[in-house]
Motif scaffolding. Structure first.
Motif, mmCIF file in Angstrom:
data_model
loop_
_atom_site.group_PDB
_atom_site.id
_atom_site.type_symbol
_atom_site.label_atom_id
_atom_site.label_comp_id
_atom_site.label_asym_id
_atom_site.label_seq_id
_atom_site.Cartn_x
_atom_site.Cartn_y
_atom_site.Cartn_z
ATOM 1 N N ARG A 44 35.141 45.370 44.501
ATOM 2 C CA ARG A 44 35.746 44.260 43.757
ATOM 3 C C ARG A 44 35.583 44.484 42.250
ATOM 4 O O ARG A 44 36.476 44.174 41.464
ATOM 5 C CB ARG A 44 35.125 42.923 44.175
ATOM 6 C CG ARG A 44 35.579 42.432 45.526
ATOM 7 C CD ARG A 44 35.176 40.997 45.792
ATOM 8 N NE ARG A 44 33.766 40.729 45.647
ATOM 9 C CZ ARG A 44 32.852 40.906 46.612
ATOM 10 N NH1 ARG A 44 33.215 41.381 47.799
ATOM 11 N NH2 ARG A 44 31.582 40.624 46.402
ATOM 12 N N ALA A 45 34.449 45.047 41.860
ATOM 13 C CA ALA A 45 34.206 45.331 40.441
ATOM 14 C C ALA A 45 35.196 46.364 39.908
ATOM 15 O O ALA A 45 35.553 46.336 38.731
ATOM 16 C CB ALA A 45 32.772 45.812 40.231
ATOM 17 N N PHE A 104 36.695 31.854 39.465
ATOM 18 C CA PHE A 104 37.868 32.693 39.248
ATOM 19 C C PHE A 104 37.407 34.134 39.165
ATOM 20 O O PHE A 104 36.228 34.433 39.134
ATOM 21 C CB PHE A 104 38.624 32.266 37.990
ATOM 22 C CG PHE A 104 37.970 32.653 36.683
ATOM 23 C CD1 PHE A 104 38.669 33.388 35.749
ATOM 24 C CD2 PHE A 104 36.671 32.290 36.382
ATOM 25 C CE1 PHE A 104 38.085 33.743 34.545
ATOM 26 C CE2 PHE A 104 36.075 32.637 35.189
ATOM 27 C CZ PHE A 104 36.800 33.365 34.264
ATOM 28 N N ASP A 105 38.364 35.053 39.161
ATOM 29 C CA ASP A 105 38.044 36.462 39.006
ATOM 30 C C ASP A 105 37.790 36.734 37.537
ATOM 31 O O ASP A 105 38.690 36.594 36.710
ATOM 32 C CB ASP A 105 39.198 37.342 39.498
ATOM 33 C CG ASP A 105 39.258 37.407 41.008
ATOM 34 O OD1 ASP A 105 38.192 37.436 41.634
ATOM 35 O OD2 ASP A 105 40.369 37.419 41.550
ATOM 36 N N ALA A 106 36.596 37.138 37.214
ATOM 37 C CA ALA A 106 36.251 37.441 35.824
ATOM 38 C C ALA A 106 36.780 38.820 35.445
ATOM 39 O O ALA A 106 36.955 39.684 36.293
ATOM 40 C CB ALA A 106 34.733 37.395 35.649
ATOM 41 N N HIS A 107 37.031 38.990 34.152
ATOM 42 C CA HIS A 107 37.407 40.312 33.645
ATOM 43 C C HIS A 107 36.164 41.170 33.431
ATOM 44 O O HIS A 107 36.248 42.379 33.335
ATOM 45 C CB HIS A 107 38.148 40.182 32.314
ATOM 46 C CG HIS A 107 39.432 39.440 32.434
ATOM 47 N ND1 HIS A 107 40.533 39.986 33.048
ATOM 48 C CD2 HIS A 107 39.787 38.197 32.032
ATOM 49 C CE1 HIS A 107 41.514 39.111 33.012
ATOM 50 N NE2 HIS A 107 41.091 38.014 32.414
ATOM 51 N N TYR A 108 35.019 40.504 33.317
ATOM 52 C CA TYR A 108 33.764 41.186 33.026
ATOM 53 C C TYR A 108 32.636 40.377 33.666
ATOM 54 O O TYR A 108 32.539 39.178 33.441
ATOM 55 C CB TYR A 108 33.560 41.258 31.514
ATOM 56 C CG TYR A 108 32.302 41.964 31.090
ATOM 57 C CD1 TYR A 108 32.229 43.350 31.101
ATOM 58 C CD2 TYR A 108 31.181 41.252 30.680
ATOM 59 C CE1 TYR A 108 31.081 44.013 30.706
ATOM 60 C CE2 TYR A 108 30.033 41.902 30.277
ATOM 61 C CZ TYR A 108 29.989 43.281 30.288
ATOM 62 O OH TYR A 108 28.850 43.937 29.905
ATOM 63 N N ASP A 166 26.901 38.298 39.162
ATOM 64 C CA ASP A 166 26.018 37.127 39.098
ATOM 65 C C ASP A 166 26.201 36.306 37.828
ATOM 66 O O ASP A 166 25.872 35.132 37.791
ATOM 67 C CB ASP A 166 24.557 37.575 39.195
ATOM 68 C CG ASP A 166 24.248 38.238 40.520
ATOM 69 O OD1 ASP A 166 24.697 37.717 41.561
ATOM 70 O OD2 ASP A 166 23.560 39.278 40.534
ATOM 71 N N TYR A 167 26.715 36.948 36.767
ATOM 72 C CA TYR A 167 26.880 36.292 35.471
ATOM 73 C C TYR A 167 28.197 36.746 34.864
ATOM 74 O O TYR A 167 28.577 37.902 34.975
ATOM 75 C CB TYR A 167 25.741 36.656 34.502
ATOM 76 C CG TYR A 167 24.399 36.309 35.066
ATOM 77 C CD1 TYR A 167 23.868 35.038 34.906
ATOM 78 C CD2 TYR A 167 23.665 37.248 35.786
ATOM 79 C CE1 TYR A 167 22.639 34.707 35.453
ATOM 80 C CE2 TYR A 167 22.437 36.920 36.342
ATOM 81 C CZ TYR A 167 21.935 35.650 36.170
ATOM 82 O OH TYR A 167 20.733 35.324 36.724
ATOM 83 N N CYS A 168 28.884 35.830 34.177
ATOM 84 C CA CYS A 168 30.101 36.208 33.463
ATOM 85 C C CYS A 168 30.356 35.214 32.347
ATOM 86 O O CYS A 168 29.713 34.170 32.263
ATOM 87 C CB CYS A 168 31.303 36.301 34.397
ATOM 88 S SG CYS A 168 31.990 34.725 34.921
ATOM 89 N N VAL A 169 31.307 35.565 31.492
ATOM 90 C CA VAL A 169 31.806 34.663 30.456
ATOM 91 C C VAL A 169 33.318 34.610 30.617
ATOM 92 O O VAL A 169 33.930 35.563 31.088
ATOM 93 C CB VAL A 169 31.449 35.140 29.026
ATOM 94 C CG1 VAL A 169 29.965 35.025 28.776
ATOM 95 C CG2 VAL A 169 31.939 36.549 28.771
#
Length: 162
Positions: A85-86, A54-58, A39-42
């Motif tokens: 997916r995680a 995009f696919d986040a690393h975290y 739900d949240y990423c940087v």
């Protein structure tokens, strides 16, 4: 206490999030994007996230108590897909639940789910998937922990690049 490296933190919020955190108490800017997981990423590399996401690393997954119970029971297949997916992300995905663990352990909820089933899921998911559960007192504490995790991850990524 961590200091902010490289200016204001930009938090990407999944566009499908029903009741997103606003982060008004924190030095951040938010941008809505469709996230593939969480739900949240940087963006760890400092780049802008395009409109298509995009696919986040975290990433961080947020759950209300009702959504958490639904995700581990009636909607388990969809949730398991997200956890899978995680698994492909570079870092363990925190799942922040906006209720204390005792709420589930003591069967204080109004759903037909036995506490042993809830506890078994909490114990087995981190073994089967690259996730960790973090039970918070309430929504405010959930938002605070989400901010702290994202700030830490962004700062750690920037430090590693230097």
């Amino acid at each position: 206490r961590l200091t902010m490296i490289g200016g204001k933190l930009r938090i990407y919020v999944d566009s499908r999030e029903q009741k997103p955190y606003k982060f008004t108490r924190y030095p951040v800017e938010t941008a809505e994007r469709r996230l593939k997981t969480g739900d949240y990423c940087v963006a760890e590399d400092g780049r802008e996230m395009g409109e298509n996401g995009f696919d986040a690393h975290y990433a961080i997954e947020r759950k209300t108590s009702d959504d958490f119970l639904k995700s581990i029971t009636w909607d388990r297949d969809r949730f398991e897909d997200e956890l899978a997916r995680a698994d492909s992300m570079a870092h363990r995905m925190p799942i922040i639940v906006e209720r204390p663990f005792a709420y589930f352990e003591d069967n204080r909820y109004r759903k037909d789910v036995h506490p042993n089933s809830v506890i078994a899921t909490i114990e087995t998911h981190p073994e089967a998937h690259d996730v960790g559960y973090f039970f918070q007192r309430d929504r405010t504490k959930g938002e605070q922990l989400t901010y702290e995790f994202l700030r830490w991850r962004r700062n750690k990524a920037q430090t590693q690049r230097e």
